[in-house]
Design an enzyme around this catalytic site. Structure first.
Site: not given
Length: 642
Positions: A314, A368
């Site tokens: 993330d 990401e």
């Protein structure tokens, strides 16, 4: 006994299973537990628990020379609840949860729990297959799930229930979720489940992205063994499991990592660099070697101890950019070369990906990343970051921006559709429509589409067809497959009741059928990252708002894909093909059973030697409104010799 090698490697930032000696380890033979914690600036560390009224009395850890480690073994049973009582050099003692705890109390309680996490696995065949196959050439259609809100028990709320206790009654356990979610995912034709973070976290509505227990699957849904059962069950049914993993930052709760020994330890020493102001969290100090051992060990822990198939890392951009949140000149900070590259974080990411390749070769690593940094999916030894895949957020934004435009005005914005192919082979992309696109007033996927109900559903089918026929692996968030009107309600379950209505049921059937077609047709995935797997037929038909291209498999199989982003029906539409012969309509999103207007062709289409779109042959078909059609050449049966 902790070896000198363990201590050396941990401090060097090269101990990649530091969880093997740090934390609390119970020995069933001696009925004792060895506690080890890193707290270099503490004056004293004790184990606090019920047995000593949480004072730490009689359970003092021994400082191990100048290593910054404290350790001791006591007659303490499994399932004992504990914290470390840390006395700083200056100030009063305070309690901290164990950074390496394998299990933790259910929020709002915050202590760690001694837990043996042994489990007998039954997924040997799956794990062996993952090591042997080239995942780039396999289908990958990911169903993104938040475990707490995919499906809930219908529980009665009593007067004595707090918000948390009532919420807990509604949750499915890991084992219940295995037996509910996995058959559904299998039936729907998805290949993988991606879970929003299941590492322990204090606040439900952080969705798991603000972590306190990096080594503990959240106790909201059960024990570590229960979560292993979930993963095992997925693998036994040929479903891969990907975890969202959050090494960029951590939350500030008092019992967590912040100021762990009374000083900045896990976070950066410079408060300005440590603060993630927008998220109210703290950035890890990626240059600190012990933090590297902590985080890389954590990745290896989930991949090997829990048999996880991949990690979606993330907020990579927030790690690599020193000025991720610094938008004004007076806020800017720079490295010693005068750029805003966070050198320590970049080095950490490369080191992480290299070690995963060595120590968990079955696993995939996904970035990401919202930056325009290149080489995210280039191997480290070739100058890249070493990820296997990167989310294509540009594709996601361009596609949704285009589809939110009224169909009559789309001809002016055709480059939104053909531009992503200009950079598609720069990285190995996953094409995502994730939870981030259906929260915070962004509308549901269905409700983003303009027009009346019929048009909304038609364009939702078209959107999905465009995504699944483009080169790259795929990801979609739960609930989108039933055509939810509402955004993701992060306190409630998916609106499953909608399946009682024909239009939602038809859309659900469309997703199921098309997912299964995707897995069957190698042309839709086998050459995702090879330029020979895609060929434009017509990228520039903005007047009719049509996009057409070929997808190809290694054996030469071709699929002719035509997408119509206008509400017009195009009769007798001629499309160029590379091969002469007989074609059939393999799939049509406008079929009546999906809620369409049934502009389909059931008869064969025969090619004509009439050149079209730069190709020597062409076929003539009917293109449905706000829909797509896929044609495939029919293989001629060889005549048997007389």
């Amino acid at each position: 006994m902790i070896s000198n090698l363990d201590k050396y490697l941990f401090h060097q930032g090269t101990h990649y299973n530091s969880y093997s000696f740090l934390g609390a380890h119970y020995d069933a033979d001696t009925h004792s537990t060895t506690f080890t914690v890193w707290a270099p600036n503490a004056k004293q560390v004790e184990v606090a628990m019920d047995k000593n009224n949480w004072t730490g009395k009689d359970f003092k850890l021994e400082r191990l020379d100048d290593s910054g480690l404290f350790s001791a073994t006591f007659k303490v049973a499994e399932d004992t609840v504990y914290k470390y009582r840390i006395t700083p050099e200056h100030g009063e003692p305070f309690l901290k949860a164990d950074p390496y705890a394998f299990y933790a109390q259910k929020r709002p309680l915050t202590a760690s729990i001694i837990k043996n996490i042994d489990y007998e696995w039954h997924d040997k065949q799956w794990m062996l297959k993952q090591r042997q196959q080239n995942h780039y050439m396999k289908p990958c259609n990911i169903y993104e799930v938040h475990l707490g809100t995919w499906k809930k028990h219908d529980a009665e709320r009593l007067e004595k229930d707090t918000v948390d206790s009532y919420t807990d009654k509604t949750y499915y356990s890991y084992r219940e979720m295995a037996e509910q979610l996995v058959p559904y995912v299998k039936e729907m034709g998805y290949t993988h489940i991606e879970l929003l973070p299941i590492t322990e976290h204090p606040f439900d509505l952080s969705w798991g992205y603000q972590v306190t227990g990096y080594y503990a699957p959240t106790s909201r849904y059960g024990t570590p063994q229960d979560f292993k059962y979930f993963v095992d069950y997925c693998h036994q049914h040929d479903i891969g499991v990907i975890l969202d993993w959050v090494p960029a930052h951590f939350c500030k709760d008092d019992y967590g990592l912040r100021m762990f020994d009374g000083t900045p330890l896990f976070e950066h020493q410079n408060p300005y660099r440590a603060e993630k102001r927008g998220w109210g969290t703290l950035t890890f100090d990626f240059g600190r070697t012990e933090v590297q051992s902590f985080l890389i060990s954590n990745a290896i822990f989930w991949l090997n101890e829990y048999h996880i198939d991949g990690l979606r890392v993330d907020a990579v951009h927030s790690m690599t950019d020193l000025n991720f949140e610094n938008h004004h000149p007076h806020e800017k900070i720079y490295n010693d070369e005068g750029t805003d590259e966070h050198k320590e974080a970049v080095a950490f990411i490369k080191k992480l990906n290299q070690q995963v390749k060595k120590l968990a070769p079955h696993a995939i690593m996904i970035a990401e990343d919202s930056s325009d940094i290149t080489s995210m999916t280039t191997p480290v030894e070739k100058g890249g970051f070493g990820f296997d895949y990167k989310w294509d957020l540009g594709f996601m934004h361009d596609t949704l921006d285009y589809l939110e435009i009224h169909p009559e005005e789309r001809h002016q914005h055709h480059t939104h559709l053909n531009f992503p192919m200009m950079y598609r082979y720069n990285e190995k992309y996953i094409l995502p429509f994730s939870h981030d696109e259906v929260v915070h007033g962004k509308l549901s996927m269905l409700d983003k589409m303009p027009g009346d109900e019929w048009r909304k559903f038609a364009q939702s089918r078209l959107l999905y067809g465009y995504q699944l026929t483009q080169p790259g692996k795929k990801l979609n968030f739960m609930g989108s497959e039933i055509g939810m009107y509402a955004e993701w309600k992060d306190k409630e379950q998916v609106d499953w009741f909608l399946l009682k209505y024909p239009i939602h049921n038809g859309f659900h059937q469309f997703i199921k059928d098309f997912n299964k077609l995707y897995v069957r047709e190698k042309a839709l995935y086998e050459l995702d990252y090879d330029t020979t797997g895609f060929q434009w037929i017509d990228a520039d038909n903005n007047h009719q708002r049509i996009l057409s291209y070929l997808r190809k498999a290694k054996d030469g199989t071709e699929l002719v894909i035509v997408l119509n982003f206008s509400p017009e029906v195009y009769y007798d539409f001629r499309i160029g093909v590379t091969q002469p012969g007989k074609y059939k309509e393999l799939f049509n999103s406008d079929a009546k059973k999906y809620g369409g207007s049934n502009q389909i062709i059931s008869k064969y289409l025969f090619s004509n030697p009439l050149p079209m779109h730069g190709l020597n042959h062409s076929i003539q078909g009917k293109i449905p409104p706000l829909g797509f059609v896929i044609y495939k050449k029919v293989k001629e049966r060889k005549k048997s010799p007389k």
